[in-house]
Design an enzyme around this catalytic site. Structure first.
Site, PDB file in Angstrom:
ATOM      1  N   PRO A   1       0.787  -1.226   0.000  1.00 41.81           N
ATOM      2  CA  PRO A   1       0.000   0.000   0.000  1.00 41.81           C
ATOM      3  C   PRO A   1       0.824   1.283   0.000  1.00 41.81           C
ATOM      4  O   PRO A   1       1.861   1.365   0.671  1.00 41.81           O
ATOM      5  CB  PRO A   1      -0.822  -0.106   1.298  1.00 41.81           C
ATOM      6  CG  PRO A   1      -0.146  -1.136   2.119  1.00 41.81           C
ATOM      7  CD  PRO A   1       0.502  -2.071   1.163  1.00 41.81           C
ATOM      8  N   ASN A   2       0.321   2.227  -0.760  1.00 42.26           N
ATOM      9  CA  ASN A   2       0.862   3.592  -0.871  1.00 42.26           C
ATOM     10  C   ASN A   2       2.162   3.688  -1.667  1.00 42.26           C
ATOM     11  O   ASN A   2       2.652   4.783  -1.914  1.00 42.26           O
ATOM     12  CB  ASN A   2       1.048   4.231   0.523  1.00 42.26           C
ATOM     13  CG  ASN A   2      -0.261   4.356   1.259  1.00 42.26           C
ATOM     14  OD1 ASN A   2      -1.207   4.947   0.745  1.00 42.26           O
ATOM     15  ND2 ASN A   2      -0.362   3.776   2.443  1.00 42.26           N
TER      16      ASN A   2
ATOM     17  N   ARG B   1       4.658  11.024  -2.579  1.00 44.57           N
ATOM     18  CA  ARG B   1       4.423  10.744  -1.178  1.00 44.57           C
ATOM     19  C   ARG B   1       5.676  11.048  -0.346  1.00 44.57           C
ATOM     20  O   ARG B   1       6.730  10.453  -0.580  1.00 44.57           O
ATOM     21  CB  ARG B   1       4.114   9.240  -1.104  1.00 44.57           C
ATOM     22  CG  ARG B   1       4.113   8.669   0.249  1.00 44.57           C
ATOM     23  CD  ARG B   1       4.121   7.157   0.209  1.00 44.57           C
ATOM     24  NE  ARG B   1       3.881   6.678   1.539  1.00 44.57           N
ATOM     25  CZ  ARG B   1       4.172   5.462   1.951  1.00 44.57           C
ATOM     26  NH1 ARG B   1       4.659   4.581   1.111  1.00 44.57           N
ATOM     27  NH2 ARG B   1       3.932   5.117   3.190  1.00 44.57           N
TER      28      ARG B   1
ATOM     29  N   TYR C   1      10.976   9.185   1.109  1.00 45.95           N
ATOM     30  CA  TYR C   1      11.030   8.117   0.092  1.00 45.95           C
ATOM     31  C   TYR C   1      11.696   8.536  -1.216  1.00 45.95           C
ATOM     32  O   TYR C   1      11.835   7.719  -2.119  1.00 45.95           O
ATOM     33  CB  TYR C   1       9.602   7.621  -0.190  1.00 45.95           C
ATOM     34  CG  TYR C   1       8.941   7.017   1.027  1.00 45.95           C
ATOM     35  CD1 TYR C   1       9.394   5.819   1.566  1.00 45.95           C
ATOM     36  CD2 TYR C   1       7.872   7.656   1.651  1.00 45.95           C
ATOM     37  CE1 TYR C   1       8.799   5.270   2.695  1.00 45.95           C
ATOM     38  CE2 TYR C   1       7.266   7.116   2.783  1.00 45.95           C
ATOM     39  CZ  TYR C   1       7.739   5.924   3.291  1.00 45.95           C
ATOM     40  OH  TYR C   1       7.164   5.382   4.412  1.00 45.95           O
TER      41      TYR C   1
ATOM     42  N   ASN D   1       7.905  -5.499  -0.429  1.00 48.61           N
ATOM     43  CA  ASN D   1       7.795  -4.329   0.446  1.00 48.61           C
ATOM     44  C   ASN D   1       6.336  -4.242   0.862  1.00 48.61           C
ATOM     45  O   ASN D   1       5.495  -3.784   0.091  1.00 48.61           O
ATOM     46  CB  ASN D   1       8.238  -3.055  -0.272  1.00 48.61           C
ATOM     47  CG  ASN D   1       8.212  -1.851   0.677  1.00 48.61           C
ATOM     48  OD1 ASN D   1       7.596  -1.895   1.745  1.00 48.61           O
ATOM     49  ND2 ASN D   1       8.872  -0.770   0.282  1.00 48.61           N
TER      50      ASN D   1
ATOM     51  N   ALA E   1       2.934  -0.407   5.165  1.00 51.41           N
ATOM     52  CA  ALA E   1       2.526  -0.400   6.578  1.00 51.41           C
ATOM     53  C   ALA E   1       2.025  -1.761   7.052  1.00 51.41           C
ATOM     54  O   ALA E   1       2.030  -2.029   8.263  1.00 51.41           O
ATOM     55  CB  ALA E   1       1.461   0.670   6.799  1.00 51.41           C
TER      56      ALA E   1
ATOM     57  N   GLU F   1      12.306  -9.231   2.523  1.00 51.25           N
ATOM     58  CA  GLU F   1      11.546  -8.030   2.896  1.00 51.25           C
ATOM     59  C   GLU F   1      12.408  -6.792   2.664  1.00 51.25           C
ATOM     60  O   GLU F   1      13.571  -6.772   3.072  1.00 51.25           O
ATOM     61  CB  GLU F   1      11.161  -8.150   4.374  1.00 51.25           C
ATOM     62  CG  GLU F   1      10.367  -6.966   4.890  1.00 51.25           C
ATOM     63  CD  GLU F   1      10.064  -7.108   6.390  1.00 51.25           C
ATOM     64  OE1 GLU F   1       9.868  -8.249   6.870  1.00 51.25           O
ATOM     65  OE2 GLU F   1      10.028  -6.071   7.063  1.00 51.25           O
TER      66      GLU F   1
ATOM     67  N   HIS G   1      12.538  -2.391   2.719  1.00 53.08           N
ATOM     68  CA  HIS G   1      11.971  -1.076   3.020  1.00 53.08           C
ATOM     69  C   HIS G   1      12.882  -0.004   2.443  1.00 53.08           C
ATOM     70  O   HIS G   1      14.111  -0.070   2.620  1.00 53.08           O
ATOM     71  CB  HIS G   1      11.815  -0.879   4.528  1.00 53.08           C
ATOM     72  CG  HIS G   1      10.925  -1.898   5.125  1.00 53.08           C
ATOM     73  ND1 HIS G   1       9.568  -1.884   4.929  1.00 53.08           N
ATOM     74  CD2 HIS G   1      11.197  -3.021   5.821  1.00 53.08           C
ATOM     75  CE1 HIS G   1       9.042  -2.946   5.513  1.00 53.08           C
ATOM     76  NE2 HIS G   1      10.003  -3.661   6.053  1.00 53.08           N
TER      77      HIS G   1
ATOM     78  N   ARG H   1      12.776   5.709  12.434  1.00 54.93           N
ATOM     79  CA  ARG H   1      11.520   6.460  12.327  1.00 54.93           C
ATOM     80  C   ARG H   1      10.633   6.201  13.548  1.00 54.93           C
ATOM     81  O   ARG H   1      11.138   5.826  14.600  1.00 54.93           O
ATOM     82  CB  ARG H   1      10.840   6.086  11.000  1.00 54.93           C
ATOM     83  CG  ARG H   1      11.713   6.431   9.780  1.00 54.93           C
ATOM     84  CD  ARG H   1      11.035   6.074   8.481  1.00 54.93           C
ATOM     85  NE  ARG H   1       9.798   6.827   8.302  1.00 54.93           N
ATOM     86  CZ  ARG H   1       8.846   6.501   7.407  1.00 54.93           C
ATOM     87  NH1 ARG H   1       9.017   5.439   6.629  1.00 54.93           N
ATOM     88  NH2 ARG H   1       7.762   7.229   7.300  1.00 54.93           N
TER      89      ARG H   1
HETATM   90  C1  DQA Z   1       8.028   1.319   3.991  1.00 55.81           C
HETATM   91  C2  DQA Z   1       8.078   1.629   5.503  1.00 55.81           C
HETATM   92  C3  DQA Z   1       6.707   1.446   6.131  1.00 55.81           C
HETATM   93  O1  DQA Z   1       6.771   1.745   7.519  1.00 55.81           O
HETATM   94  C4  DQA Z   1       5.712   2.375   5.493  1.00 55.81           C
HETATM   95  O2  DQA Z   1       4.423   2.167   6.045  1.00 55.81           O
HETATM   96  C5  DQA Z   1       5.683   2.266   4.011  1.00 55.81           C
HETATM   97  C6  DQA Z   1       6.956   2.135   3.293  1.00 55.81           C
HETATM   98  C7  DQA Z   1       9.371   1.624   3.298  1.00 55.81           C
HETATM   99  O3  DQA Z   1       9.541   1.180   2.166  1.00 55.81           O
HETATM  100  O4  DQA Z   1      10.215   2.327   3.856  1.00 55.81           O
HETATM  101  O5  DQA Z   1       4.642   2.360   3.388  1.00 55.81           O
HETATM  102  O6  DQA Z   1       7.757  -0.054   3.821  1.00 55.81           O
END
Ligand code: DQA
Length: 146
Positions: free
Chosen positions: A10-11, A18, A23, A74, A77, A98, A100, A107
């Site tokens: 998501p996102n 964003r 990011y 990835n 959240a 995994e 990020h 953070r």
């Molecule tokens: C993320 C880190 C997560 O905490 C966050 O909710 C994201 C992006 C990252 O790629 O740094 O959506 O996975």
């Protein structure tokens, strides 16, 4: 040829717009283009998929079990609370790395814990888009193809 799935949660479709301070300014399309180029150079095949929906990510993990040599995930959240995605990762034999983009450990406190990580091969955080490439290399090193 080895085949890998890049799965963004998501996102992550909002990359570039964003929170650019966290990011960066590059988009998901930029990321996917970089990974497709890396795959071509490495002689592997990469498929990219993004979804904002937990069930779609779970379906993609299940389907990848028969089709791919590894998954770069990835979970966004969902990382921090989705036991359903963790169970999906634990329930397939295809290895999952995994990733990020941001350093989640630098953070907010709620980002310091991943419920997915115990079921994953490993975790890379804080290296931006480069982390996806490193995760692919880790999977290539691990699996040696099917
Ligand atoms: C993320 C880190 C997560 O905490 C966050 O909710 C994201 C992006 C990252 O790629 O740094 O959506 O996975």
């Amino acid at each position: 040829m080895q085949r890998y799935l890049i799965l963004n949660g998501p996102n992550l479709n909002r990359l570039g717009k964003r929170e650019p301070a966290v990011y960066g300014s590059k988009t998901l399309t930029d990321l996917e283009r970089e990974l497709l180029q890396f795959a071509e150079d490495a002689g592997i095949e990469v498929t990219c998929f993004q979804s904002n929906h937990e069930g779609d990510l779970i379906d993609a993990i299940h389907e990848a079990d028969e089709q791919y040599d590894g998954i770069v995930l990835n979970p966004g959240a969902f990382t921090h609370y989705s036991y359903a995605i963790r169970d999906a990762v634990a329930g397939v034999s295809v290895p999952v790395m995994e990733v990020h983009i941001s350093n989640v450990y630098a953070r907010e406190e709620f980002r310091h814990h991943s419920v997915i990580a115990p079921a994953a091969l490993g975790q890379i955080a804080g290296l931006g888009f480069y982390g996806y490439r490193l995760a692919l290399q880790a999977l290539m090193n691990q699996t040696g193809g099917r």
